[in-house]
Enzyme design. Structure first.
Site, mmCIF file in Angstrom:
data_model
loop_
_atom_site.group_PDB
_atom_site.id
_atom_site.type_symbol
_atom_site.label_atom_id
_atom_site.label_comp_id
_atom_site.label_asym_id
_atom_site.label_seq_id
_atom_site.Cartn_x
_atom_site.Cartn_y
_atom_site.Cartn_z
ATOM 1 N N HIS A 52 59.620 -65.817 -29.412
ATOM 2 C CA HIS A 52 58.944 -64.742 -30.145
ATOM 3 C C HIS A 52 59.779 -63.468 -30.172
ATOM 4 O O HIS A 52 60.690 -63.287 -29.370
ATOM 5 C CB HIS A 52 57.560 -64.440 -29.560
ATOM 6 C CG HIS A 52 57.578 -63.880 -28.159
ATOM 7 N ND1 HIS A 52 57.574 -64.685 -27.027
ATOM 8 C CD2 HIS A 52 57.588 -62.607 -27.697
ATOM 9 C CE1 HIS A 52 57.574 -63.919 -25.951
ATOM 10 N NE2 HIS A 52 57.592 -62.644 -26.320
ATOM 11 N N GLN A 101 54.992 -61.433 -31.682
ATOM 12 C CA GLN A 101 54.048 -60.936 -30.677
ATOM 13 C C GLN A 101 53.829 -59.447 -30.939
ATOM 14 O O GLN A 101 54.754 -58.643 -30.771
ATOM 15 C CB GLN A 101 54.623 -61.136 -29.264
ATOM 16 C CG GLN A 101 53.704 -60.646 -28.157
ATOM 17 C CD GLN A 101 54.326 -60.809 -26.768
ATOM 18 O OE1 GLN A 101 55.534 -60.606 -26.589
ATOM 19 N NE2 GLN A 101 53.513 -61.178 -25.800
ATOM 20 N N GLU A 119 63.350 -61.555 -22.744
ATOM 21 C CA GLU A 119 62.315 -62.283 -22.004
ATOM 22 C C GLU A 119 62.627 -63.772 -22.031
ATOM 23 O O GLU A 119 63.041 -64.309 -23.074
ATOM 24 C CB GLU A 119 60.952 -62.014 -22.677
ATOM 25 C CG GLU A 119 59.770 -62.732 -22.045
ATOM 26 C CD GLU A 119 58.455 -62.480 -22.802
ATOM 27 O OE1 GLU A 119 58.447 -61.668 -23.764
ATOM 28 O OE2 GLU A 119 57.448 -63.118 -22.448
ATOM 29 N N HIS A 135 61.221 -56.379 -27.786
ATOM 30 C CA HIS A 135 61.994 -57.369 -27.019
ATOM 31 C C HIS A 135 62.097 -58.682 -27.784
ATOM 32 O O HIS A 135 61.385 -58.918 -28.748
ATOM 33 C CB HIS A 135 61.373 -57.601 -25.637
ATOM 34 C CG HIS A 135 60.010 -58.237 -25.663
ATOM 35 N ND1 HIS A 135 58.838 -57.511 -25.717
ATOM 36 C CD2 HIS A 135 59.616 -59.537 -25.650
ATOM 37 C CE1 HIS A 135 57.811 -58.330 -25.713
ATOM 38 N NE2 HIS A 135 58.248 -59.577 -25.682
ATOM 39 N N GLU A 145 47.451 -57.831 -26.874
ATOM 40 C CA GLU A 145 48.461 -58.443 -27.734
ATOM 41 C C GLU A 145 47.907 -59.581 -28.583
ATOM 42 O O GLU A 145 46.843 -60.136 -28.299
ATOM 43 C CB GLU A 145 49.601 -58.969 -26.867
ATOM 44 C CG GLU A 145 49.116 -59.959 -25.826
ATOM 45 C CD GLU A 145 50.036 -61.144 -25.679
ATOM 46 O OE1 GLU A 145 50.312 -61.794 -26.706
ATOM 47 O OE2 GLU A 145 50.461 -61.430 -24.549
#
Ligand code: CMX
Ligand code: CO
Length: 140
Positions: free
Chosen positions: A7, A59, A133, A83, A43
């Protein structure tokens, strides 16, 4: 090491408004909504595509408080890409392999992420300014 882009995380002030924008403009569909107190976010995950390595998502992230990772980012930089999350088969192994190369881990152990995933963050200062991430999705 990476199976796919799992994502792209996008920081926003108003989650409901951004969901409406992504649905009406791009036809994306929300597949999960969560509040993650540990990460300080409300989220939504919107499905983009399925590939050989698994699915990919957008996301959308709204901070629960100003003094959170996303809240601080919004006040400093405004809305935008926060991110990138890469899919990995084994998050603990990926963390160890990456740490051995001298990249700082933000998390010492995997945390709970969206849709039951195990996640860990790498420090953006060691990844050319990109908060990164690692995402291990649960096996079914
Ligand atoms: N991307 C790139 N750089 C970032 C960044 C981001 N998302 N967030 C912060 N930075 C930079 C800042 O610009 C700052 O750089 P300068 O010193 O050059 O100004 C530096 O990192 C420190 O930033 P800060 O505002 O002082 O914030 P902190 O050090 O307190 O926290 C970070 C930064 C990355 C350690 C923190 O945001 C963090 O732990 N993030 C991981 C958790 C997270 O983001 N959770 C929300 C998403 C949850 C999910 O995806 O499920
Ligand atoms: Co994420």
């Amino acid at each position: 090491m990476f199976q796919r882009i799992d994502h792209v995380g996008i920081a926003c002030h108003n989650l409901e408004e951004k969901i409406e924008f992504y649905e009406s403009t791009f036809g994306l569909v929300v597949v999960s909504r969560e509040v993650n107190e540990e990460q300080g976010v409300r989220e939504a995950m919107l499905h983009v595509a399925d590939g050989d390595g698994g699915a990919s998502y957008i996301q959308l992230l709204e901070p629960l408080h100003p003094d959170t990772a996303v809240g601080k980012y919004l006040s400093k930089r405004g809305e935008g890409v926060h991110h990138i999350g890469y899919g990995v088969a084994d998050v603990a192994k990926a963390m160890a392999d990456i740490a051995a190369k001298g990249v700082r881990l933000i998390d010492e152990r995997p945390r709970h992420g969206s849709m039951g995933a195990s996640i860990a963050f790498l420090h953006p200062k060691d990844v050319g300014g990109v908060l990164t991430e690692l995402v291990e999705t649960p096996r079914h």
